[in-house]
Design an enzyme around this catalytic site. Sequence first.
Site, PDB file in Angstrom:
ATOM      1  N   TYR A 148     -42.766  -9.125  -8.768  1.00 19.33           N
ATOM      2  CA  TYR A 148     -41.149  -9.495  -8.831  1.00 19.33           C
ATOM      3  C   TYR A 148     -40.478  -8.216  -8.338  1.00 19.33           C
ATOM      4  O   TYR A 148     -39.793  -7.843  -7.529  1.00 19.33           O
ATOM      5  CB  TYR A 148     -40.415  -9.835 -10.204  1.00 19.33           C
ATOM      6  CG  TYR A 148     -39.036 -10.005 -10.241  1.00 19.33           C
ATOM      7  CD1 TYR A 148     -38.455 -11.107  -9.613  1.00 19.33           C
ATOM      8  CD2 TYR A 148     -38.105  -9.325 -11.015  1.00 19.33           C
ATOM      9  CE1 TYR A 148     -37.160 -11.287  -9.717  1.00 19.33           C
ATOM     10  CE2 TYR A 148     -37.135  -9.526 -11.242  1.00 19.33           C
ATOM     11  CZ  TYR A 148     -36.355 -10.433 -10.475  1.00 19.33           C
ATOM     12  OH  TYR A 148     -35.067 -10.543 -10.658  1.00 19.33           O
ATOM     13  N   VAL A 190     -34.881 -13.858 -23.564  1.00 19.09           N
ATOM     14  CA  VAL A 190     -35.006 -13.523 -24.689  1.00 19.09           C
ATOM     15  C   VAL A 190     -33.637 -14.437 -25.288  1.00 19.09           C
ATOM     16  O   VAL A 190     -33.897 -14.958 -26.469  1.00 19.09           O
ATOM     17  CB  VAL A 190     -34.831 -12.189 -25.019  1.00 19.09           C
ATOM     18  CG1 VAL A 190     -33.732 -11.338 -24.492  1.00 19.09           C
ATOM     19  CG2 VAL A 190     -34.853 -11.807 -26.757  1.00 19.09           C
ATOM     20  N   GLY A 208     -43.348  -7.512 -29.783  1.00 19.28           N
ATOM     21  CA  GLY A 208     -43.359  -5.977 -30.289  1.00 19.28           C
ATOM     22  C   GLY A 208     -42.858  -5.810 -31.523  1.00 19.28           C
ATOM     23  O   GLY A 208     -42.502  -6.603 -32.322  1.00 19.28           O
ATOM     24  N   GLN A 212     -37.187  -2.163 -28.652  1.00 21.77           N
ATOM     25  CA  GLN A 212     -37.030  -2.187 -27.230  1.00 21.77           C
ATOM     26  C   GLN A 212     -35.616  -2.436 -27.099  1.00 21.77           C
ATOM     27  O   GLN A 212     -35.192  -3.243 -27.703  1.00 21.77           O
ATOM     28  CB  GLN A 212     -38.084  -2.907 -26.130  1.00 21.77           C
ATOM     29  CG  GLN A 212     -37.789  -4.647 -26.274  1.00 21.77           C
ATOM     30  CD  GLN A 212     -38.706  -4.906 -27.358  1.00 21.77           C
ATOM     31  OE1 GLN A 212     -38.763  -4.557 -28.559  1.00 21.77           O
ATOM     32  NE2 GLN A 212     -39.117  -6.258 -27.180  1.00 21.77           N
ATOM     33  N   THR A 213     -35.183  -2.045 -25.841  1.00 21.94           N
ATOM     34  CA  THR A 213     -33.471  -2.307 -25.745  1.00 21.94           C
ATOM     35  C   THR A 213     -33.451  -2.968 -24.350  1.00 21.94           C
ATOM     36  O   THR A 213     -34.140  -2.895 -23.348  1.00 21.94           O
ATOM     37  CB  THR A 213     -32.828  -0.934 -25.815  1.00 21.94           C
ATOM     38  OG1 THR A 213     -32.998  -0.229 -24.553  1.00 21.94           O
ATOM     39  CG2 THR A 213     -32.966  -0.103 -26.985  1.00 21.94           C
TER      40      THR A 213
HETATM   41  N1  UDP Z   1     -38.221 -10.762 -26.019  1.00 19.99           N
HETATM   42  C1  UDP Z   1     -38.320 -11.150 -27.287  1.00 19.99           C
HETATM   43  N2  UDP Z   1     -38.309 -12.395 -27.732  1.00 19.99           N
HETATM   44  C2  UDP Z   1     -38.547 -13.507 -26.893  1.00 19.99           C
HETATM   45  C3  UDP Z   1     -38.334 -13.350 -25.427  1.00 19.99           C
HETATM   46  C4  UDP Z   1     -38.154 -11.771 -24.790  1.00 19.99           C
HETATM   47  O1  UDP Z   1     -38.505 -10.471 -28.170  1.00 19.99           O
HETATM   48  O2  UDP Z   1     -38.645 -14.690 -27.269  1.00 19.99           O
HETATM   49  C5  UDP Z   1     -38.119  -9.465 -25.434  1.00 19.99           C
HETATM   50  C6  UDP Z   1     -39.043  -8.695 -24.502  1.00 19.99           C
HETATM   51  O3  UDP Z   1     -40.315  -8.172 -24.909  1.00 19.99           O
HETATM   52  C7  UDP Z   1     -38.166  -8.046 -23.736  1.00 19.99           C
HETATM   53  C8  UDP Z   1     -36.808  -8.424 -24.031  1.00 19.99           C
HETATM   54  O4  UDP Z   1     -36.980  -9.362 -25.023  1.00 19.99           O
HETATM   55  O5  UDP Z   1     -38.357  -6.629 -24.404  1.00 19.99           O
HETATM   56  C9  UDP Z   1     -35.966  -9.146 -22.871  1.00 19.99           C
HETATM   57  O6  UDP Z   1     -36.974 -10.077 -22.084  1.00 19.99           O
HETATM   58  P1  UDP Z   1     -36.493 -10.921 -21.139  1.00 19.99           P
HETATM   59  O7  UDP Z   1     -37.700 -11.826 -20.852  1.00 19.99           O
HETATM   60  O8  UDP Z   1     -35.248 -11.774 -21.328  1.00 19.99           O
HETATM   61  O9  UDP Z   1     -36.238 -10.028 -19.974  1.00 19.99           O
HETATM   62  P2  UDP Z   1     -36.457  -8.596 -19.277  1.00 19.99           P
HETATM   63  O10 UDP Z   1     -35.617  -7.770 -19.381  1.00 19.99           O
HETATM   64  O11 UDP Z   1     -37.846  -8.321 -19.848  1.00 19.99           O
HETATM   65  O12 UDP Z   1     -36.819  -9.156 -17.872  1.00 19.99           O
END
Ligand code: UDP
Length: 317
Positions: A148, A190, A208, A212-213
């Site tokens: 991606y 998320v 994790g 993380q933000t």
């Molecule tokens: N994440 C989470 N739980 C979930 C899905 C995602 O904690 O059920 C975390 C993921 O590890 C990341 C953040 O939420 O740090 C955003 O993830 P997403 O897949 O929405 O988008 P990204 O910004 O990573 O493309």
Amino acid sequence: MNVFVTGAAGFLGSHLVDRLLADGDRVVGIDNYVTGSRANLAHIRGSQPFTFIQADVSQPWTWAASSENPDLIMHFASPASPVDYGREPLATLAVNALGIMHAVALADKTKARVLFASTSETYGDPLEHPQRESYWGNVNPVGVRACYDEAKRYGEAYLTSAVRKLGIDGRIVRIFNTYGPRMQPGDGRVIPNFCLSALQGRPLTVYGDGRQTRSFCYVDDLIDGIVRLARGPGLQGKLVNIGNPIEFTIEELARIVAEVADVPLHMVPHDLPPDDPTRRKPDITLARTLLGWEPNVGLREGLVSTLDYFRELTPVA
Ligand code: UDP
């Protein structure tokens, strides 16, 4: 204007089509449903100056010969969530790389403007914070997100080169995390995950340590910024971040989703996926000055309509 929108059945593509039609444009929407859904366009089929073409835009654009020449091509077709592009890495590379090449070839012939939907993923796991457009990024070129990140970086490079070499009016938006109605429940992101879990009484899966933000932009705000970039005069070759600069940890997000859904907060830890960026927040100075744009919808407000959408989609007890 006559506008081609690739990825029209997707989350962002379908909201974009709605906005363009509301503005009085004629729209040709193209999608192969790899991640989009028929339901996203069900409300406009046949009733407006809208034509839908089912096609994979990484293949030659033969269908374009039977359409009126476009004034604007908006290339939004691509799997966009880590789960989706992880499942379809080769299609993701193809639709961005070959798709932008087909878009540029058509624009060169028809003098159409091209807007490419790029991403904050071009910054990778950023070492600069917040991220300005001038930052080159910190991307793992062979990691699980590379299909991606690098495809979008290639798309940016191709369109920028076409601006220089061919004089195309190309513009690039770097889209930060966006949410709202019409997100696909299985896309693994998320906000859909947290909303569905909250509504179904399941614990929210925090990957994790949850520190993380991300910075979450409501879809209507995002589409408004994109349309300003697409329509504005004198923006040839411009590359602009569009996103909401208010940053939340994932754990804070979990608390807010539970609060807005009015359910008790239960969280369950889960492994952090590889190459998951630690921090992300757009610097939107350029969008403010160039486009007079900024987001208006706060996270709690946006989550109300997002939760309503998921409630209707998957009725819960
Ligand atoms: N994440 C989470 N739980 C979930 C899905 C995602 O904690 O059920 C975390 C993921 O590890 C990341 C953040 O939420 O740090 C955003 O993830 P997403 O897949 O929405 O988008 P990204 O910004 O990573 O493309």
